[in-house]
Scaffold this motif. Structure first.
Motif, short mmCIF file in Angstrom:
data_model
loop_
_atom_site.label_atom_id
_atom_site.label_comp_id
_atom_site.label_asym_id
_atom_site.label_seq_id
_atom_site.Cartn_x
_atom_site.Cartn_y
_atom_site.Cartn_z
N TRP A 202 35.79 37.00 49.53
CA TRP A 202 35.84 36.18 48.33
C TRP A 202 36.51 36.97 47.22
O TRP A 202 36.05 38.03 46.84
N ARG A 203 37.68 36.48 46.79
CA ARG A 203 38.46 37.12 45.72
C ARG A 203 38.73 38.59 45.99
O ARG A 203 38.60 39.43 45.11
N GLY A 204 39.04 38.89 47.21
CA GLY A 204 39.36 40.27 47.57
C GLY A 204 38.16 41.14 47.89
O GLY A 204 38.32 42.31 48.21
N LEU A 205 36.96 40.60 47.76
CA LEU A 205 35.76 41.36 48.08
C LEU A 205 35.35 41.07 49.52
O LEU A 205 35.17 39.91 49.91
N ASP A 206 35.19 42.11 50.29
CA ASP A 206 34.77 41.97 51.68
C ASP A 206 33.25 41.79 51.72
O ASP A 206 32.49 42.76 51.83
N LEU A 207 32.82 40.56 51.60
CA LEU A 207 31.39 40.26 51.52
C LEU A 207 30.64 40.58 52.81
O LEU A 207 29.44 40.85 52.78
N SER A 208 31.35 40.58 53.93
CA SER A 208 30.68 40.89 55.19
C SER A 208 30.18 42.34 55.20
O SER A 208 29.09 42.60 55.72
N THR A 209 30.93 43.26 54.63
CA THR A 209 30.47 44.65 54.60
C THR A 209 29.29 44.82 53.64
O THR A 209 28.36 45.56 53.94
N LEU A 210 29.34 44.11 52.51
CA LEU A 210 28.20 44.18 51.59
C LEU A 210 26.94 43.59 52.21
O LEU A 210 25.85 44.15 52.08
N LEU A 211 27.10 42.46 52.88
CA LEU A 211 25.96 41.85 53.54
C LEU A 211 25.39 42.77 54.62
O LEU A 211 24.18 42.90 54.78
N LEU A 212 26.27 43.41 55.35
CA LEU A 212 25.84 44.33 56.40
C LEU A 212 25.07 45.51 55.81
O LEU A 212 24.03 45.92 56.36
N ALA A 213 25.54 46.05 54.70
CA ALA A 213 24.82 47.14 54.04
C ALA A 213 23.45 46.67 53.58
O ALA A 213 22.44 47.38 53.73
N PRO B 240 32.52 41.12 63.95
CA PRO B 240 31.85 39.85 64.31
C PRO B 240 31.29 39.11 63.09
O PRO B 240 31.30 37.89 63.05
N LEU B 241 30.82 39.86 62.12
CA LEU B 241 30.24 39.23 60.93
C LEU B 241 31.29 38.53 60.09
O LEU B 241 30.99 37.53 59.43
N ARG B 242 32.52 39.01 60.13
CA ARG B 242 33.60 38.38 59.36
C ARG B 242 33.89 36.96 59.82
O ARG B 242 34.47 36.18 59.07
N ARG B 243 33.51 36.61 61.03
CA ARG B 243 33.70 35.24 61.50
C ARG B 243 32.84 34.26 60.72
O ARG B 243 33.18 33.09 60.59
N PHE B 244 31.71 34.74 60.21
CA PHE B 244 30.76 33.88 59.52
C PHE B 244 30.74 34.09 58.00
O PHE B 244 30.37 33.19 57.26
N VAL B 245 31.09 35.29 57.56
CA VAL B 245 31.05 35.63 56.13
C VAL B 245 32.47 35.97 55.69
O VAL B 245 32.96 37.06 55.95
N PRO B 246 33.13 35.06 55.01
CA PRO B 246 34.52 35.32 54.60
C PRO B 246 34.58 36.21 53.35
O PRO B 246 33.58 36.41 52.65
#
Length: 191
Positions: free
Chosen positions: A60-71, A52-58
């Protein structure tokens, strides 16, 4: 006594969730085998929050920012809960306390990241001696390659033994002792 049990429970639940999310991030970052059962387990454990978070946090350059934000959010919630249990006045806290709180979250993620790679290198070294054809070897090799490969280029084998894991242990412990722990202690004083 109940407060200590609650603190233990919070550390365990938020810590395990943060660990799973960070592992997912690093497995994606290092292009670890996605079809590996351990990778599939991490993905299935974290999909409920990451998708669900990936819908709002794309990405960037191959980095899955949604997982970092979640952590980061998991660590922030943990720190907020711990402060709430200590009756810390969060609503009237100054900006210095909030900056310290955010800094603690970043340091927690940094420390956990160091431990992830430290333990992955340790388990990989043990498996290479005891069971080199273990199914976990491919996953651990993919995860630790970015850390070990630069060292292996510059360090010769010592009697046929790869000493790069030992160097990783030393560097990781030095980082924890000289940078992460002192910064963490200074930030905790502000709270």
């Amino acid at each position: 006594m109940l407060q200590n049990a609650l603190i233990f429970l919070l550390h365990t639940l938020f810590g395990l969730f943060t660990l799973a999310v960070l592992l997912r991030f690093y497995l994606q970052l290092t292009n670890a085998p996605f079809r590996h059962p351990a990778s599939q387990a991490i993905v299935s454990l974290t999909n409920f929050a990451v998708r669900p978070l990936r819908r709002f946090v794309p990405s960037w350059r191959g980095l899955d920012l949604s997982t970092l934000l979640l952590a980061f959010v998991a660590q922030l919630l943990l720190q907020l809960c711990l402060l709430w249990l200590r009756d810390f006045p969060l609503l009237v806290a100054g900006s210095g306390a909030w900056i310290a709180l955010l800094g603690l979250c970043v340091l927690s993620l940094t420390k956990l990241s160091i431990y992830i790679f430290l333990y992955a290198v340790f388990v990989q070294a043990i498996l290479s001696w005891l069971s080199p054809h273990n199914p976990m070897a491919t996953l651990l090799d993919a995860l630790t390659r970015p850390v070990l490969q630069p060292l292996r280029k510059h360090l010769p084998l010592a009697g046929g033994i790869d000493i790069s894991p030992l160097v990783v242990f030393i560097i990781a412990e030095l980082l924890l002792i000289t940078l992460v722990t002192p910064l963490e202690q200074q930030l905790r004083v502000l709270l």
